[in-house]
Design a protein around this motif. Structure first.
Motif, PDB file in Angstrom:
ATOM      1  N   LYS A 140      15.795 -32.649 -13.851  1.00  0.00           N
ATOM      2  CA  LYS A 140      15.064 -32.210 -12.670  1.00  0.00           C
ATOM      3  C   LYS A 140      15.672 -32.808 -11.407  1.00  0.00           C
ATOM      4  CE  LYS A 140      10.719 -31.859 -15.258  1.00  0.00           C
ATOM      5  NZ  LYS A 140       9.330 -32.327 -15.374  1.00  0.00           N
ATOM      6  N   ILE A 141      15.644 -32.018 -10.350  1.00  0.00           N
ATOM      7  CA  ILE A 141      16.092 -32.488  -9.047  1.00  0.00           C
ATOM      8  C   ILE A 141      14.951 -32.259  -8.059  1.00  0.00           C
ATOM      9  CG2 ILE A 141      17.751 -32.232  -7.176  1.00  0.00           C
ATOM     10  CD1 ILE A 141      19.750 -31.133  -9.151  1.00  0.00           C
ATOM     11  N   VAL A 142      14.504 -33.332  -7.436  1.00  0.00           N
ATOM     12  CA  VAL A 142      13.450 -33.228  -6.433  1.00  0.00           C
ATOM     13  C   VAL A 142      14.095 -33.069  -5.062  1.00  0.00           C
ATOM     14  CG1 VAL A 142      11.498 -34.377  -5.333  1.00  0.00           C
ATOM     15  CG2 VAL A 142      11.853 -34.617  -7.803  1.00  0.00           C
ATOM     16  N   PHE A 143      13.716 -32.035  -4.347  1.00  0.00           N
ATOM     17  CA  PHE A 143      14.231 -31.843  -2.995  1.00  0.00           C
ATOM     18  C   PHE A 143      13.076 -31.376  -2.110  1.00  0.00           C
ATOM     19  CE2 PHE A 143      14.523 -27.865  -5.163  1.00  0.00           C
ATOM     20  CZ  PHE A 143      14.384 -26.853  -4.222  1.00  0.00           C
ATOM     21  N   GLY A 144      12.791 -32.184  -1.110  1.00  0.00           N
ATOM     22  CA  GLY A 144      11.652 -31.883  -0.254  1.00  0.00           C
ATOM     23  C   GLY A 144      10.366 -31.880  -1.060  1.00  0.00           C
ATOM     24  N   LYS A 145       9.601 -30.816  -0.917  1.00  0.00           N
ATOM     25  CA  LYS A 145       8.336 -30.679  -1.640  1.00  0.00           C
ATOM     26  C   LYS A 145       8.519 -29.962  -2.978  1.00  0.00           C
ATOM     27  CE  LYS A 145       5.823 -30.173   2.743  1.00  0.00           C
ATOM     28  NZ  LYS A 145       4.970 -29.249   3.538  1.00  0.00           N
ATOM     29  N   PHE A 146       9.772 -29.735  -3.346  1.00  0.00           N
ATOM     30  CA  PHE A 146      10.046 -28.906  -4.515  1.00  0.00           C
ATOM     31  C   PHE A 146      10.774 -29.675  -5.614  1.00  0.00           C
ATOM     32  CE2 PHE A 146       9.841 -26.337  -0.718  1.00  0.00           C
ATOM     33  CZ  PHE A 146       8.969 -25.327  -1.075  1.00  0.00           C
ATOM     34  N   PHE A 156       9.632 -25.498  -8.755  1.00  0.00           N
ATOM     35  CA  PHE A 156       8.188 -25.635  -8.627  1.00  0.00           C
ATOM     36  C   PHE A 156       7.830 -26.304  -7.300  1.00  0.00           C
ATOM     37  CE2 PHE A 156       9.232 -25.554 -13.104  1.00  0.00           C
ATOM     38  CZ  PHE A 156       8.316 -24.639 -13.615  1.00  0.00           C
ATOM     39  N   ASP A 157       6.726 -25.878  -6.716  1.00  0.00           N
ATOM     40  CA  ASP A 157       6.279 -26.489  -5.468  1.00  0.00           C
ATOM     41  C   ASP A 157       5.482 -27.752  -5.759  1.00  0.00           C
ATOM     42  OD1 ASP A 157       3.718 -25.718  -6.264  1.00  0.00           O
ATOM     43  OD2 ASP A 157       3.658 -23.969  -4.929  1.00  0.00           O
ATOM     44  N   GLU A 158       4.930 -28.373  -4.736  1.00  0.00           N
ATOM     45  CA  GLU A 158       4.231 -29.648  -4.904  1.00  0.00           C
ATOM     46  C   GLU A 158       2.960 -29.524  -5.738  1.00  0.00           C
ATOM     47  OE1 GLU A 158       3.097 -31.142  -1.086  1.00  0.00           O
ATOM     48  OE2 GLU A 158       2.630 -29.145  -0.315  1.00  0.00           O
ATOM     49  N   ASP A 159       2.461 -28.297  -5.898  1.00  0.00           N
ATOM     50  CA  ASP A 159       1.272 -28.073  -6.729  1.00  0.00           C
ATOM     51  C   ASP A 159       1.632 -27.705  -8.160  1.00  0.00           C
ATOM     52  OD1 ASP A 159      -0.510 -28.517  -4.575  1.00  0.00           O
ATOM     53  OD2 ASP A 159      -0.168 -26.474  -3.861  1.00  0.00           O
ATOM     54  N   ARG A 213      15.303 -18.963   0.836  1.00  0.00           N
ATOM     55  CA  ARG A 213      14.584 -19.531   1.984  1.00  0.00           C
ATOM     56  C   ARG A 213      13.170 -18.962   2.075  1.00  0.00           C
ATOM     57  NH1 ARG A 213      19.524 -19.018   6.340  1.00  0.00           N
ATOM     58  NH2 ARG A 213      20.353 -21.152   6.147  1.00  0.00           N
ATOM     59  N   LYS A 214      13.042 -17.661   1.846  1.00  0.00           N
ATOM     60  CA  LYS A 214      11.731 -17.029   1.913  1.00  0.00           C
ATOM     61  C   LYS A 214      10.798 -17.607   0.859  1.00  0.00           C
ATOM     62  CE  LYS A 214       9.528 -12.466   1.948  1.00  0.00           C
ATOM     63  NZ  LYS A 214       9.763 -10.998   1.854  1.00  0.00           N
ATOM     64  N   LYS A 215      11.328 -17.843  -0.339  1.00  0.00           N
ATOM     65  CA  LYS A 215      10.504 -18.376  -1.415  1.00  0.00           C
ATOM     66  C   LYS A 215      10.145 -19.848  -1.185  1.00  0.00           C
ATOM     67  CE  LYS A 215      12.133 -15.083  -4.882  1.00  0.00           C
ATOM     68  NZ  LYS A 215      12.805 -14.858  -6.183  1.00  0.00           N
ATOM     69  N   LEU A 216      11.000 -20.564  -0.449  1.00  0.00           N
ATOM     70  CA  LEU A 216      10.709 -21.957  -0.128  1.00  0.00           C
ATOM     71  C   LEU A 216       9.716 -22.077   1.028  1.00  0.00           C
ATOM     72  CD1 LEU A 216      14.273 -23.560  -0.356  1.00  0.00           C
ATOM     73  CD2 LEU A 216      12.431 -23.742  -2.041  1.00  0.00           C
ATOM     74  N   GLY A 217       9.427 -20.964   1.679  1.00  0.00           N
ATOM     75  CA  GLY A 217       8.443 -20.961   2.741  1.00  0.00           C
ATOM     76  C   GLY A 217       8.968 -21.563   4.037  1.00  0.00           C
ATOM     77  N   GLU A 218       8.087 -22.219   4.768  1.00  0.00           N
ATOM     78  CA  GLU A 218       8.438 -22.752   6.090  1.00  0.00           C
ATOM     79  C   GLU A 218       9.519 -23.820   6.035  1.00  0.00           C
ATOM     80  OE1 GLU A 218       4.812 -26.051   6.286  1.00  0.00           O
ATOM     81  OE2 GLU A 218       4.789 -24.298   7.605  1.00  0.00           O
ATOM     82  N   ASP A 219       9.726 -24.435   4.867  1.00  0.00           N
ATOM     83  CA  ASP A 219      10.757 -25.457   4.725  1.00  0.00           C
ATOM     84  C   ASP A 219      12.126 -24.873   4.393  1.00  0.00           C
ATOM     85  OD1 ASP A 219       8.952 -27.511   5.189  1.00  0.00           O
ATOM     86  OD2 ASP A 219       8.409 -27.674   3.078  1.00  0.00           O
ATOM     87  N   GLY A 220      12.182 -23.575   4.096  1.00  0.00           N
ATOM     88  CA  GLY A 220      13.416 -22.971   3.624  1.00  0.00           C
ATOM     89  C   GLY A 220      14.611 -23.165   4.535  1.00  0.00           C
ATOM     90  N   ALA A 221      14.445 -22.810   5.812  1.00  0.00           N
ATOM     91  CA  ALA A 221      15.564 -22.908   6.754  1.00  0.00           C
ATOM     92  C   ALA A 221      15.927 -24.346   7.060  1.00  0.00           C
ATOM     93  CB  ALA A 221      15.227 -22.158   8.036  1.00  0.00           C
ATOM     94  N   LYS A 222      14.972 -25.267   6.897  1.00  0.00           N
ATOM     95  CA  LYS A 222      15.247 -26.684   7.153  1.00  0.00           C
ATOM     96  C   LYS A 222      16.034 -27.300   6.000  1.00  0.00           C
ATOM     97  CE  LYS A 222      10.905 -27.248   9.718  1.00  0.00           C
ATOM     98  NZ  LYS A 222       9.592 -27.958   9.737  1.00  0.00           N
ATOM     99  N   LEU A 223      15.704 -26.891   4.775  1.00  0.00           N
ATOM    100  CA  LEU A 223      16.364 -27.461   3.600  1.00  0.00           C
ATOM    101  C   LEU A 223      17.740 -26.841   3.369  1.00  0.00           C
ATOM    102  CD1 LEU A 223      13.314 -27.571   1.154  1.00  0.00           C
ATOM    103  CD2 LEU A 223      14.405 -29.522   2.268  1.00  0.00           C
TER     104      LEU A 223
END
Length: 238
Positions: A140-146, A156-159, A213-223
């Motif tokens: 597993k690789i954790v990146f941001g909230k994912f 997977f997201d944070e939930d 990016r779309k699937k990552l939501g608001e963080d997509g363009a930042k990550l």
């Protein structure tokens, strides 16, 4: 030794026969379907390793069948169609196809693409099977909230909810997050996810980045940042 199961969805009976004879002679098992309804039945009845999909079917448009295939299997989808329109290719990639080959085609080229698609999946499986049982950290690789989970080919997201990436999107995202703060060119990303096979639709990487990016939501363009004149880079949160 069986090299993998190929599902060919095409209304051209002659082509289905040719593909069956050719791929079986090359060591693959072949399943065929003449339309969308039969394809759905075949997907439910057995395991497939790659799907060859025509876009013109008697009961449905091939593009509308892509999400149905995606729900049934994570196997790579290679669109094999007589449509040579760039927009059509982009639509297929946006809907979840992994590759696109225009008819008429060389059987050797189709075989090479099938072989590469199956090999990428098997290489990932092999890497996972040889890892220690307790190697959850390396799987597993954790990146941001994912969390990118190599064992499930999902993110997977944070939930703990899957964001439903395709295999192609997963491999692209894995290549980026495995090289934080390192710009990767489109050529490098093609090399890591598609064995470096460029095509006239070389916007495939850009299209998949947009979907990720779309699937990552608001963080997509930042990550996942665009590096102008270079390619893309994973930028870990501060």
């Amino acid at each position: 030794m069986n090299k993998g199961a190929v599902l060919s969805i095409d209304d051209d009976e002659g082509l289905r026969v040719v593909l069956t004879h050719y791929f079986e002679a090359e060591g693959y098992s072949v399943i065929t379907a003449k339309d969308g309804a039969e394809a759905s039945e075949k997907l439910q009845s057995g395991q497939v390793d790659v799907v060859l999909l025509d876009l013109v079917l008697p009961d449905t448009e091939g593009t509308s069948l892509i999400p149905i295939i995606r729900q049934a299997t994570t196997a790579p989808i290679i669109v094999v169609s007589g449509k040579n329109d760039t927009t059509e290719k982009i639509i297929c990639l946006e809907m979840g196809a992994d590759d696109y080959l225009t008819k008429p085609f060389e059987l050797r080229e189709l075989k090479a693409r099938v072989k590469a698609a199956i090999r990428r999946v098997k290489d990932n499986n092999k890497a996972q099977s040889t890892a220690p049982d307790a190697a959850s950290e390396t799987d597993k690789i954790v990146f941001g909230k994912f969390t990118l989970d190599r064992d499930q080919y999902q993110v997977f997201d944070e939930d703990g909810e899957s964001i439903d990436v395709t295999i192609g999107e997963f491999q692209l995202l894995e290549a980026l997050v495995s090289a934080p703060k390192r710009p990767l060119s489109r050529e490098q990303l093609f090399e890591r996810t598609r064995d470096g096979k460029f095509d006239i639709y070389d916007r495939a990487i850009d299209i998949q980045i947009g979907r990720i990016r779309k699937k990552l939501g608001e963080d997509g363009a930042k990550l996942i940042k665009t590096m102008r004149g270079v390619g893309y880079m994973y930028a870990p949160p501060e």
